[in-house]
Enzyme design. Structure first.
Site, PDB file in Angstrom:
ATOM      1  N   THR A 158       0.876  -1.196   0.000  1.00 52.27           N
ATOM      2  CA  THR A 158       0.000   0.000   0.000  1.00 52.27           C
ATOM      3  C   THR A 158       0.907   1.238   0.000  1.00 52.27           C
ATOM      4  OG1 THR A 158      -0.245  -0.087   2.401  1.00 52.27           O
ATOM      5  CG2 THR A 158      -1.945  -1.167   1.090  1.00 52.27           C
ATOM      6  N   LYS A 184       4.428  -6.629   4.054  1.00 54.27           N
ATOM      7  CA  LYS A 184       4.149  -5.240   3.703  1.00 54.27           C
ATOM      8  C   LYS A 184       3.889  -4.473   4.997  1.00 54.27           C
ATOM      9  CE  LYS A 184       0.813  -3.216   3.310  1.00 54.27           C
ATOM     10  NZ  LYS A 184       0.034  -2.261   4.172  1.00 54.27           N
ATOM     11  N   THR A 195      -1.039  -1.076   7.706  1.00 53.74           N
ATOM     12  CA  THR A 195      -1.091  -2.395   8.301  1.00 53.74           C
ATOM     13  C   THR A 195       0.143  -3.227   7.981  1.00 53.74           C
ATOM     14  OG1 THR A 195      -3.469  -2.574   8.340  1.00 53.74           O
ATOM     15  CG2 THR A 195      -2.282  -4.637   8.176  1.00 53.74           C
ATOM     16  N   GLU A 279       7.237   5.174   7.752  1.00 50.82           N
ATOM     17  CA  GLU A 279       6.795   6.390   7.071  1.00 50.82           C
ATOM     18  C   GLU A 279       7.709   7.571   7.392  1.00 50.82           C
ATOM     19  OE1 GLU A 279       2.111   5.324   6.412  1.00 50.82           O
ATOM     20  OE2 GLU A 279       2.668   6.428   8.203  1.00 50.82           O
ATOM     21  N   ASN A 402       1.200  11.934   6.747  1.00 55.01           N
ATOM     22  CA  ASN A 402      -0.010  11.649   7.516  1.00 55.01           C
ATOM     23  C   ASN A 402      -0.923  12.840   7.765  1.00 55.01           C
ATOM     24  OD1 ASN A 402       0.077   8.757   8.180  1.00 55.01           O
ATOM     25  ND2 ASN A 402       2.107   9.320   8.940  1.00 55.01           N
ATOM     26  N   SER A 407      -6.838  11.600   2.870  1.00 49.16           N
ATOM     27  CA  SER A 407      -6.977  10.209   2.429  1.00 49.16           C
ATOM     28  C   SER A 407      -8.117  10.129   1.423  1.00 49.16           C
ATOM     29  CB  SER A 407      -7.271   9.310   3.617  1.00 49.16           C
ATOM     30  OG  SER A 407      -8.425   9.759   4.286  1.00 49.16           O
TER      31      SER A 407
END
Lengths: 407, 407
Positions: A158, A184, A195, A279, A402, A407
């Site tokens: 993702t 992942k 996740t 991230e 973030n 999103s």
């Protein structure tokens, strides 16, 4: 306009060469759920006698596929099908979420003439949006072109910036046993994509209860020893699939130990790759905790340091601010003797027995802080417990990923 | 070049007018420890019969003044002197730290002809650097020019961008009882300056054990209900000083209730001011948790949401990403029934009974996310427990304050 993510500086230079594993067949497909221009669906068909062990999120808000697969691992003697989709987590989707899993399980089972609980399901992606199980099942069943491990690792990505895999083999009774996995994850969770998922495949022949015990143990020191942002996902899933293609059954203590070491190696390798795709990270951080009450207490202290925003920002800023490490030990809630506590950064002992060392010279530590890999060691003077925990730093890029993009 | 901090958009417009409180005398001074151009030392002399209740950090790495004052509150029947310095926390300073507190206590006690344990000490600032107790005590004893509450609030500031105070009064048996407090803090900890300190003063006459019980209870719903960055300080100190200048003793149930309400009002006011000065904040966030197992469980769920980097960055980005709230409930470790869980942002119910509501329209929620004060309500379907928790968002400015500037 979706955000494109900068490739991690710790990304693997190339995808490893992975030999095919007998008794399993990989397919990938584009389900069209979210990503239009790439495969987002991984399917693995297993021949007879494959057994599965699983470890799942401890979240009280588990996704529907987590509920499904946790039950499936307990109910089914063997596994025939693994289906994983990326882009929609099927989490907090109520009855519709369960119905999606029922559709996926039953449609595939009917077509393959197997039991629904022989279908292991996992999903990653956005939370709270309905997912069409019929569409997933049909895409899965239409995938007939064999795919590679690399295709598989890419199909489950993702926000990941590189495909993650690891492979090894061991010899038991003259036979080669292959153990290869994919994973992942780049935030422990980023529900607008996120996740941690990891799947390890082996041709080993091993009883399911033995495999389950090993997988649970291995998880503690691999996937449970990493953190990016302290946020646990609703969907974390770690499955190990053993296709029973070798003659020898792994059951003697020495064979189990050998196999467990290989599992640990692959699990740790995959776990570290997830942190290395954390991230926005600019530093990879290893935290060693010693002299804790026990290993679990050591791990909690390590995670308290690893999750401290002030430790993570200090490291991002290349600031040898060891006081923040002390504060993070203090807030862990775990036993620690302040007046026996010591802290090192890299090879430099900074504080010992509750105070900074005499004539402490910050200059070499400040220079060390410019490295891309930072190691911290703390001893808390209680007992013999120890643990190693891995994390990333907290940077402007984390905030950008973030907060700056909807999103 | 030290970083100068942007004044919080939530800063109080003016410092409140606070009436003097009988039985106490405020002095401030410049000790020269860190800040050269402002007072960094607060001293309060108390007349006879002042009693003190204290609540201290739960860190296993407490600062030397925390050790000292925790013991002093237990040992001394009355308090005569409060001394607070800003710029050096005297934390993780080993034997030298204890000796500093002994010097401060004994030098002041000798001069004032009191007992050392009648000196209440608190420090905030950098961790791990030695602090000269003799210098502090001398500066404190040399301060003879009376100061105001505003001077006091300013003297204890570190990274704070505004001085924090609150005041109220109540009537008991025809007498006016004054309750006024000051506080500092802008990260729950920022060891290169930081920590939460709060001191409340009252002319009330009240037994120390009664006061201690009230202070402990009040702390739960005020200072323990706020979080900026999840990092607990080595030095957090909350002291309440009652100078016993009124005739009436607070001892009946109804008087205690009235007094407790006033203490709660001032404590909550101060706690919210600390959040409103949270490092780099752009949003003030209130989280209501309902239907938890009990109030403590509700508070833990609230703190899990409040401390989630992904919730905090979503709010900073004005993104109504409610899936991150669900994930944060899930990772709290507290009982929650997914299929009875609901989430509201502002007045809009988004999800109910484990799934998004039918025909959910994100537009009004997205518009609400642009407000500077954001309210979130979650119900977790277990029991009657509830709590309210307050926090700030996680922004580029937080990273800038904590990573971009060396301490």
């Amino acid at each position: 306009m979706p955000h494109t993510y900068k490739k991690s500086i710790f990304a693997a230079a190339y995808f490893p060469t992975i030999s095919p594993i007998k008794g399993m067949h990989i397919f990938t497909a584009n389900s069209g759920v979210k990503y239009k221009d790439r495969d987002d669906l991984l399917c693995v068909h297993f021949d007879d006698n494959a057994v599965t062990a699983g470890v799942f999120t401890q979240s009280s808000m588990p996704s529907a596929p987590v509920d499904w697969s946790r039950a499936a691992v307990n109910k089914a003697a063997t596994t025939k099908f693994l289906i994983v989709n990326a882009g929609n987590a099927n989490a907090f989707t109520g009855k519709a979420g369960l119905e999606c899993c029922l559709d996926v399980g039953h449609i595939i089972a009917d077509k393959m003439q197997i039991q629904p609980q022989q279908v292991f399901q996992a999903s990653t992606g956005v939370i709270g949006e309905p997912l069409d199980g019929k569409k997933l099942a049909e895409s899965a069943l239409n995938a007939t072109q064999p795919s590679s491990f690399e295709d598989a690792a890419k199909a489950i990505m993702t926000t990941d910036t590189f495909a993650k895999a690891a492979t090894t083999s061991i010899e038991i009774s003259g036979e080669t046993i292959h153990i290869s996995g994919i994973a992942k994850g780049s935030g422990m969770i980023a529900p607008n994509m996120g996740t941690m998922l990891a799947f390890i495949f082996t041709d080993a022949r091993i009883d399911q209860p033995v495999l389950q015990k090993l997988v649970t143990e291995v998880t503690q020191e691999s996937f449970n020893a990493i953190t990016v942002d302290s946020d646990t996902s609703t969907s974390d899933t770690f499955g190990v699939f053993a296709t029973a293609q070798t003659q020898t059954q792994i059951k003697t203590d020495s064979d189990i130990t050998l196999f467990k070491q290989a599992l640990m190696q692959i699990s740790t390798d995959l776990a570290l790759q997830i942190v290395k795709d954390g991230e926005g990270l600019s530093k990879f951080i290893t935290i060693h905790v010693k002299e804790a009450l026990d290993n679990q207490s050591a791990r909690k202290i390590g995670l308290s340091i690893a999750n401290s925003p002030l430790v993570k920002t200090a490291i991002a800023g290349e600031d040898p601010n060891w006081g923040r490490i002390i504060a993070a030990i203090g807030k862990s809630g775990e036993p620690a003797d302040r007046d026996l506590t010591s802290v090192s950064i890299g090879d430099t002992i900074i504080a010992k027995n509750g105070a900074v060392i005499e004539h402490y010279n910050e200059a070499p530590v400040a220079a060390y802080m410019q490295s891309s890999e930072i190691s911290i060691t703390v001893s808390v003077g209680i007992n013999q417990g120890q643990a190693t925990v891995y994390t990333s730093d907290l940077t402007h890029d984390y905030i950008a990923i973030n907060a700056d993009y909807r999103s």
